[in-house]
Design a protein around this motif. Structure first.
Motif, PDB file in Angstrom:
ATOM      1  N   MET A  53      41.946  22.348  13.781  1.00  0.00           N
ATOM      2  CA  MET A  53      41.741  22.236  12.340  1.00  0.00           C
ATOM      3  C   MET A  53      42.685  21.181  11.783  1.00  0.00           C
ATOM      4  O   MET A  53      43.710  20.847  12.377  1.00  0.00           O
ATOM      5  CB  MET A  53      41.970  23.593  11.664  1.00  0.00           C
ATOM      6  N   VAL A  54      42.329  20.678  10.613  1.00  0.00           N
ATOM      7  CA  VAL A  54      43.120  19.632   9.957  1.00  0.00           C
ATOM      8  C   VAL A  54      44.303  20.252   9.218  1.00  0.00           C
ATOM      9  O   VAL A  54      44.194  21.333   8.628  1.00  0.00           O
ATOM     10  CB  VAL A  54      42.232  18.844   8.965  1.00  0.00           C
ATOM     11  N   LEU A  55      45.441  19.544   9.236  1.00  0.00           N
ATOM     12  CA  LEU A  55      46.570  19.838   8.358  1.00  0.00           C
ATOM     13  C   LEU A  55      46.719  18.652   7.403  1.00  0.00           C
ATOM     14  O   LEU A  55      46.841  17.509   7.854  1.00  0.00           O
ATOM     15  CB  LEU A  55      47.869  20.011   9.145  1.00  0.00           C
ATOM     16  N   VAL A  56      46.672  18.914   6.123  1.00  0.00           N
ATOM     17  CA  VAL A  56      46.848  17.843   5.126  1.00  0.00           C
ATOM     18  C   VAL A  56      48.331  17.796   4.775  1.00  0.00           C
ATOM     19  O   VAL A  56      48.814  18.570   3.956  1.00  0.00           O
ATOM     20  CB  VAL A  56      45.967  18.090   3.889  1.00  0.00           C
ATOM     21  N   GLN A  57      49.046  16.877   5.432  1.00  0.00           N
ATOM     22  CA  GLN A  57      50.507  16.854   5.366  1.00  0.00           C
ATOM     23  C   GLN A  57      51.070  15.817   4.407  1.00  0.00           C
ATOM     24  O   GLN A  57      52.257  15.871   4.072  1.00  0.00           O
ATOM     25  CB  GLN A  57      51.083  16.571   6.767  1.00  0.00           C
ATOM     26  N   ASP A  58      50.245  14.864   3.975  1.00  0.00           N
ATOM     27  CA  ASP A  58      50.781  13.755   3.188  1.00  0.00           C
ATOM     28  C   ASP A  58      49.688  13.179   2.297  1.00  0.00           C
ATOM     29  O   ASP A  58      48.524  13.590   2.360  1.00  0.00           O
ATOM     30  CB  ASP A  58      51.352  12.677   4.117  1.00  0.00           C
ATOM     31  N   LEU A  59      50.084  12.221   1.456  1.00  0.00           N
ATOM     32  CA  LEU A  59      49.151  11.654   0.488  1.00  0.00           C
ATOM     33  C   LEU A  59      47.988  10.943   1.167  1.00  0.00           C
ATOM     34  O   LEU A  59      46.842  11.053   0.723  1.00  0.00           O
ATOM     35  CB  LEU A  59      49.898  10.685  -0.444  1.00  0.00           C
ATOM     36  N   ALA A  60      48.265  10.229   2.250  1.00  0.00           N
ATOM     37  CA  ALA A  60      47.180   9.517   2.927  1.00  0.00           C
ATOM     38  C   ALA A  60      46.126  10.482   3.453  1.00  0.00           C
ATOM     39  O   ALA A  60      44.916  10.262   3.301  1.00  0.00           O
ATOM     40  CB  ALA A  60      47.745   8.669   4.070  1.00  0.00           C
ATOM     41  N   SER A  61      46.577  11.576   4.063  1.00  0.00           N
ATOM     42  CA  SER A  61      45.630  12.594   4.564  1.00  0.00           C
ATOM     43  C   SER A  61      44.868  13.244   3.415  1.00  0.00           C
ATOM     44  O   SER A  61      43.675  13.538   3.536  1.00  0.00           O
ATOM     45  CB  SER A  61      46.382  13.662   5.360  1.00  0.00           C
ATOM     46  N   LEU A  62      45.550  13.467   2.301  1.00  0.00           N
ATOM     47  CA  LEU A  62      44.895  14.061   1.136  1.00  0.00           C
ATOM     48  C   LEU A  62      43.793  13.150   0.619  1.00  0.00           C
ATOM     49  O   LEU A  62      42.674  13.608   0.334  1.00  0.00           O
ATOM     50  CB  LEU A  62      45.928  14.326   0.040  1.00  0.00           C
ATOM     51  N   MET A  63      44.068  11.857   0.523  1.00  0.00           N
ATOM     52  CA  MET A  63      43.061  10.938  -0.002  1.00  0.00           C
ATOM     53  C   MET A  63      41.910  10.760   0.984  1.00  0.00           C
ATOM     54  O   MET A  63      40.758  10.622   0.580  1.00  0.00           O
ATOM     55  CB  MET A  63      43.698   9.593  -0.346  1.00  0.00           C
ATOM     56  N   TRP A  64      42.212  10.766   2.281  1.00  0.00           N
ATOM     57  CA  TRP A  64      41.123  10.724   3.274  1.00  0.00           C
ATOM     58  C   TRP A  64      40.221  11.942   3.107  1.00  0.00           C
ATOM     59  O   TRP A  64      38.982  11.823   3.086  1.00  0.00           O
ATOM     60  CB  TRP A  64      41.709  10.686   4.692  1.00  0.00           C
ATOM     61  N   ALA A  65      40.830  13.130   2.981  1.00  0.00           N
ATOM     62  CA  ALA A  65      40.038  14.356   2.851  1.00  0.00           C
ATOM     63  C   ALA A  65      39.281  14.380   1.524  1.00  0.00           C
ATOM     64  O   ALA A  65      38.120  14.800   1.465  1.00  0.00           O
ATOM     65  CB  ALA A  65      40.949  15.579   2.968  1.00  0.00           C
ATOM     66  N   ALA A  66      39.925  13.933   0.448  1.00  0.00           N
ATOM     67  CA  ALA A  66      39.262  13.910  -0.854  1.00  0.00           C
ATOM     68  C   ALA A  66      38.056  12.977  -0.840  1.00  0.00           C
ATOM     69  O   ALA A  66      37.053  13.236  -1.517  1.00  0.00           O
ATOM     70  CB  ALA A  66      40.248  13.488  -1.941  1.00  0.00           C
ATOM     71  N   ASN A  67      38.118  11.900  -0.056  1.00  0.00           N
ATOM     72  CA  ASN A  67      36.996  10.962   0.033  1.00  0.00           C
ATOM     73  C   ASN A  67      35.764  11.613   0.661  1.00  0.00           C
ATOM     74  O   ASN A  67      34.643  11.137   0.466  1.00  0.00           O
ATOM     75  CB  ASN A  67      37.411   9.733   0.845  1.00  0.00           C
TER      76      ASN A  67
END
Length: 293
Positions: free
Chosen positions: A93-107
């Motif tokens: 499963m994914v861990l959203v650890q930082d802003l870059a991961s958050l923006m990738w997931a939000a996209n």
């Protein structure tokens, strides 16, 4: 052409920024990404180290909506993942650890849902959650009445509860706990739900039975199970409007006289953060976590 942007040194392709995701308000994918970027400082601590399930709605809430637990195809290799035990075997499963991961997931256009335990501690929960779900004609107003009773009941066991909206029609109560398995927290939460039903038989319900639901508040204790997830604080929801699962004050809960008073959209959150900061920040302080009785 898909624009490429750089976030914390990571290159991201952000697509379809003009696409309208919420036709009722004209809220676009670009606005969704902007919301997550501006809310990141308070959202990320509630996501960090927690395996994330995505409820994706790439064409808006009126299009196809689907749940993704495993790492989605095409996930960049710099996004952190973790192996998680499941009844059917281990999964990543994914861990959203930082802003870059958050923006990738939000996209991907997603609601964020997290477990009540951080990665590596599947045998110990650090959250108690009670999901107060109104059966029409009951609304969040009735949820608030039940929430106030539960707040007092939890306090008698030395547990401090914090409310947030579900971002749909109900209310979530969260508390920081320690030293108990998900099974034990589930047992305790079920006991609370049963006590609420006994105390308020015309208002509260601990069973999901459909024909009992109208006009009552179902106190859903089952989301404490290790396999279950709950909408993460500050996530947008796949509803007709860009509603947020928003932390609220107990004063707002006790003063709620109409459903609209506790309905917050993406555009409301900047001012709320200026006024209140992160109302759920105490959940992140492990020193304040309570042991179950």
């Amino acid at each position: 052409m898909t624009p490429i942007t750089e976030v914390e040194g990571r290159r991201l392709a952000l697509s379809n920024l003009e696409k309208v995701l919420y036709p009722a308000t004209g809220f676009t994918k670009g606005e969704l990404l902007h919301y997550y970027a501006t809310i990141a400082d308070v959202l990320l601590p509630h996501l960090r180290d927690r395996p994330v399930s995505f409820l994706r709605y790439p064409d808006g809430p009126e299009g196809q909506v689907f749940f993704t637990k495993n790492v989605p195809p095409g996930t960049p290799d710099w996004v952190t993942t973790a192996e998680v035990s499941r009844s059917e075997g281990p999964a990543r499963m994914v861990l959203v650890q930082d802003l870059a991961s958050l923006m990738w997931a939000a996209n991907l256009v997603t609601e964020f849902h997290t477990h009540q335990w951080p990665v590596g501690t599947l045998d110990e929960a650090d959250r108690l959650v009670l999901d107060l779900d109104p059966g029409p004609p009951a609304t969040v107003v009735e949820c608030c009445e039940v929430a106030l009773w539960l707040r007092e009941r939890l306090a008698t066991d030395g547990i401090q509860a914090y409310p947030k909206t579900a971002g749909s029609k109900g209310l979530h109560l969260l508390a920081a706990v320690r030293g108990s398995s998900s099974d034990r927290v589930s047992e305790y939460a079920k006991q609370l739900a049963m006590e609420a039903e006994r105390a308020m038989p015309r208002l509260a319900l601990h069973r999901m039975t459909r024909n009992l639901r109208p006009g009552k508040v179902f106190v859903d204790w089952s989301q404490n199970a290790a396999r279950k997830t709950t909408a993460t604080p500050y996530t947008l929801r796949a509803r007709a409007l860009p509603l947020v699962s928003a932390p609220v004050t107990w004063a707002e809960v006790s003063g709620c006289g109409a459903p609209g008073q506790l309905a917050f959209q993406a555009g409301d959150m900047g001012a709320r953060l200026e006024d209140y900061g992160d109302l759920l920040a105490p959940l992140l302080d492990r020193a304040g976590a309570a042991a179950l009785p």
